[in-house]
Design an enzyme around this catalytic site. Sequence first.
Site, short mmCIF file in Angstrom:
data_model
loop_
_atom_site.label_atom_id
_atom_site.label_comp_id
_atom_site.label_asym_id
_atom_site.label_seq_id
_atom_site.Cartn_x
_atom_site.Cartn_y
_atom_site.Cartn_z
NE ARG A 78 44.19 40.76 42.96
CZ ARG A 78 43.33 41.04 43.94
NH1 ARG A 78 42.07 41.36 43.67
NH2 ARG A 78 43.71 41.02 45.19
CG HIS A 122 42.36 37.34 48.38
ND1 HIS A 122 42.25 38.03 47.18
CD2 HIS A 122 41.15 37.45 48.96
CE1 HIS A 122 41.02 38.54 47.06
NE2 HIS A 122 40.33 38.18 48.13
CD GLU A 167 38.94 44.06 49.12
OE1 GLU A 167 38.26 43.53 50.02
OE2 GLU A 167 38.46 44.35 48.01
CG ASN A 293 40.29 45.23 45.12
OD1 ASN A 293 40.99 45.32 44.11
ND2 ASN A 293 40.44 44.27 46.01
CE1 TYR A 295 33.23 43.84 44.00
CE2 TYR A 295 35.03 44.51 45.43
CZ TYR A 295 34.49 43.63 44.52
OH TYR A 295 35.21 42.54 44.10
CD GLU A 354 38.68 41.87 44.68
OE1 GLU A 354 37.55 42.10 45.18
OE2 GLU A 354 39.58 41.26 45.28
C1 FCB Z 1 36.25 41.75 47.94
C2 FCB Z 1 37.18 40.56 48.11
C3 FCB Z 1 36.91 39.43 47.17
C4 FCB Z 1 35.43 39.22 46.94
C5 FCB Z 1 34.74 40.52 46.61
C6 FCB Z 1 33.26 40.38 46.34
O1 FCB Z 1 36.19 42.48 49.12
O2 FCB Z 1 38.52 40.96 47.95
O3 FCB Z 1 37.55 38.29 47.65
O4 FCB Z 1 34.88 38.57 48.01
O5 FCB Z 1 34.93 41.43 47.65
#
Ligand code: FCB
Length: 446
Positions: A78, A122, A167, A293, A295, A354
């Site tokens: 990607r 992006h 995002e 994505n 985290y 992500e």
């Molecule tokens: C996400 C972004 C990516 C990167 C990660 C850590 O929010 O999409 O570009 O910065 O965080």
Amino acid sequence: MPNRLDLPAGFRWGAATAAYQIEGAVDEDGRGPSVWDTFSARPGAVRDGHTGAIACDHYHRYPEDIALMRDLGLDGYRFSIAWPRVLPTGAGKVNEAGLAFYDRLVDALLGAGITPLPTLFHWDLPQALEDAGGWLNRDTAHHFADYTAIVTDRLGDRVPTWITLNEPFVHTVFGYALGTHAPGRTLMFEALPAAHHQLLAHGLAATVLHERGLEVMLSNNLTPVWPASSSPEDAAAAEAYDALHNRLFTDPVLLGRYPDLSALGVPDDIYGAVHPGDLDLIHTPRLDGLGVNYYNPTRIAAPTSPGLPFDLVDIPEAPHTAFGWPVVPDGLRQLLAHLGKVYGEALPPITITENGCSVDESTTPDHPRIDFLATHLDALAEAIAEGADVRGYYTWSLLDNYEWAEGYHQRFGLVHVDFETQRRTPKASYAWYRELIVAHRARRGG
Ligand code: FCB
């Protein structure tokens, strides 16, 4: 308990990057300036004044980077296409040299047996479009559809699946509401027309993609929202936050409507941005896959002072990454279960586009990253065993790169990059990921 080796046969292994974070070569071959060139040059905007002017120099070193990907055994890669390389002023004249770069990149990936998964936006909006209002201007959505047509006319014969936006939540909130990312506006909730115009851009581009027989995905930054207590006040605050972070960017696409934003004090028509018919344009071109994505979860409490209708509170019981983000692998399972419950039949297959963590450069070998990936992939296997339809996993990131407002300080890569010499050195997590891919294929085929 299922684990990562139980991920389904044919599960796709990948890694992710984005143009401004790795390419460099910002003045080369006719590329126009983007909002990130402008923002990063502003004193105090980015830690230590770092810019993406050189970044990983991937624009020149992509063959070496693709060799690393091939060696890693990736099924898919990607990356994002820099709109200002293709259209230096965002609209109008096409820059052939910019298209040619992505042409070479795609062919080199295919030559290495890797499926390209491009993201069209992006965050690096052409500065000329920002000068005309950026995502606050509805015209930007139409320019995005034109740009999508230009890029897919060139690459659509070899690239089957496209991600429209990355995002839009983060871009809207950091870029337009709080001003910590480009373009650095501080409009608070009045930033939300920028969200609507991005969603409209997604819908218009999705139609362009479908007309060409191509598949459409959208990558959202999604978070399980945890109320800080069982009090009704905390529950209401958590609901307001969930509407803003998750549902605002997913409900219109999957359900054809906006969530209730009244707790945020935002009018139904998002300050006049939503025109009759817009939600059809956003919803009708069916999403072929949702990019998730993930985290961390977000813990939310009732506000303690006037202003926002929620407070973000820490998750002290969880370990934290070098970036200070809480590490909660089960949050990924919770999120996927929640999406299934909220959207049911309307939820398309999911790809994790992500997931990863920043680890301090001095921590070698990078065992915290191996633990992070292993535990999140185990949680993913559990989610799938519970019924989630997840087709692949793209770790963030292949390379250490330009982490936006943090500059080069946060290192998310499987591969270390020495930003002085541009030397690439695979980390322990790279070897671990490669072995995992081999072991998974041996066990499940694919
Ligand atoms: C996400 C972004 C990516 C990167 C990660 C850590 O929010 O999409 O570009 O910065 O965080």
